[in-house]
Design an enzyme around this catalytic site. Structure first.
Site, short mmCIF file in Angstrom:
data_model
loop_
_atom_site.label_atom_id
_atom_site.label_comp_id
_atom_site.label_asym_id
_atom_site.label_seq_id
_atom_site.Cartn_x
_atom_site.Cartn_y
_atom_site.Cartn_z
N ASP A 50 1.06 -1.21 0.17
CA ASP A 50 0.05 0.17 -0.08
C ASP A 50 0.93 1.21 0.09
O ASP A 50 2.03 1.23 0.55
CB ASP A 50 -0.66 -0.17 1.18
N TYR A 78 5.87 -8.82 8.70
CA TYR A 78 5.53 -7.22 8.92
C TYR A 78 5.59 -6.94 10.18
O TYR A 78 5.38 -7.87 11.17
CB TYR A 78 4.10 -7.06 8.31
N ASP A 92 -6.67 2.34 7.49
CA ASP A 92 -5.10 3.02 7.77
C ASP A 92 -5.08 4.58 7.89
O ASP A 92 -6.25 5.18 8.07
CB ASP A 92 -4.20 2.44 6.47
N ARG A 183 -4.20 -4.71 7.22
CA ARG A 183 -5.15 -3.87 7.74
C ARG A 183 -6.19 -4.28 8.03
O ARG A 183 -6.88 -3.84 9.28
CB ARG A 183 -5.57 -2.77 6.32
#
Length: 310
Positions: A50, A78, A92, A183
């Site tokens: 993203d 992550y 987000d 997310r």
């Protein structure tokens, strides 16, 4: 009238750029910039990050693009900061705030909730995603104010580790299967805690066996002399390091590159484990491609690379 400059001729470039993507850029934007900086003919990325996210984005050039699917299918790792108590439209920092709630959770409560998200879980893909419906990405429907029904998909959270909690910020490390939306994971954790949440930050540190440790930024690539930029690339077989290696004589390599199946058991090779392998020419250690070792020690060519030919 000034004469237009001649168009720069693209050249064959083969390898993998381990890029440390900065926030605020789409994956496609940085791919185009890197391709131009390397003057490369052919390039592709291995799954998007993203725009607000940072971290490892492997970019494949030339023959390496043939193996990009392996990274699309690989597990990802992550580190993320989840902002509890604030829910946004996109999950987000880029979406508008749609709800704010008080955060009153203990570490024990957080650990209990995180345990529910480890292993195989079902996730509903977000509307703000590149998944397509009738040929159009979901984010285009979302921007038009349209919400579509989406079926939940099964993903696997291999590791979900609490790194730090300083209310209202929750720092996590996640290792997950392909198709996982961090997310959505952040939103679902916030919902389970009863306060809602969105991602404040997201950084990808690993894709398969590839690590952020060896990555370079786009700025570092720009600051490298043009003639030296290709030295920033990892070799094509960096994508294949988890597969066993098989080395062939020049004659067997020639036959392999013509797509022939090779009975390695008859060629003096010992016992070979069945499965996918990376194949080299023994005389110069050139990568020839990938193959499947099947029953009776037969080597079946899978993906061949042009740079393996003499």
């Amino acid at each position: 009238m000034a004469q237009a400059l001649p168009k720069k001729i693209r050249v064959p470039v083969h390898g993998v750029l381990l890029l440390d993507k900065a926030a605020g850029h789409s994956s496609n934007d940085v791919l185009i910039k890197a391709k131009r900086l390397l003057n490369a003919q052919k390039a592709g990325h291995t799954g998007t990050l993203d725009p607000f996210a940072t971290g490892l984005l492997p970019l494949c050039f030339g023959e390496a693009t043939k193996f990009a699917q392996d990274l699309l299918d690989a597990d990802k790792t992550y580190e993320t900061v989840v902002h509890l108590g604030v829910t946004t439209a996109t999950g987000d920092t880029e979406g508008e705030v749609i709800e704010t709630r008080e955060v009153d959770v203990t570490l024990e409560r957080i650990e209990a909730v995180l345990a529910r998200f480890r292993g195989d879980i079902d996730q509903v893909p977000p509307m703000h995603s590149a998944l397509k419906r009738d040929g159009k990405p979901l984010y285009e429907y979302a921007r038009a104010g349209v919400t579509l029904e989406r079926e939940a998909r099964r993903v696997t959270i291999h590791t979900l580790e609490l790194l730090d909690y300083r209310a209202p910020y929750l720092k996590l490390r996640v290792r997950c299967s392909k198709g996982t939306y961090i997310r959505v994971l952040g939103q679902d954790i916030g919902a389970a805690l009863g306060c809602g949440a969105h991602l404040q930050a997201l950084r990808r540190t690993q894709v398969g066996a590839l690590s952020l440790d060896a990555a370079v930024t786009l700025e570092q690539l720009m600051d490298t002399a043009e003639a030296e930029r290709e030295t920033r690339l990892a070799p094509v077989d960096a994508l294949l390091s988890t597969f066993p290696a098989v080395s062939l004589s020049d004659e067997l390599a020639r036959r392999f590159l013509h797509g022939q199946r090779l009975a390695l058991g008859r060629e003096g090779y010992g016992r070979l484990e069945q499965g996918r392998v990376r194949v080299y020419r023994e005389s110069d250690r050139s990568l020839l491609g990938t193959a499947q070792l099947v029953e009776f020690g037969v080597l079946a060519p899978e993906r061949l690379i042009a740079t393996g030919t003499h």
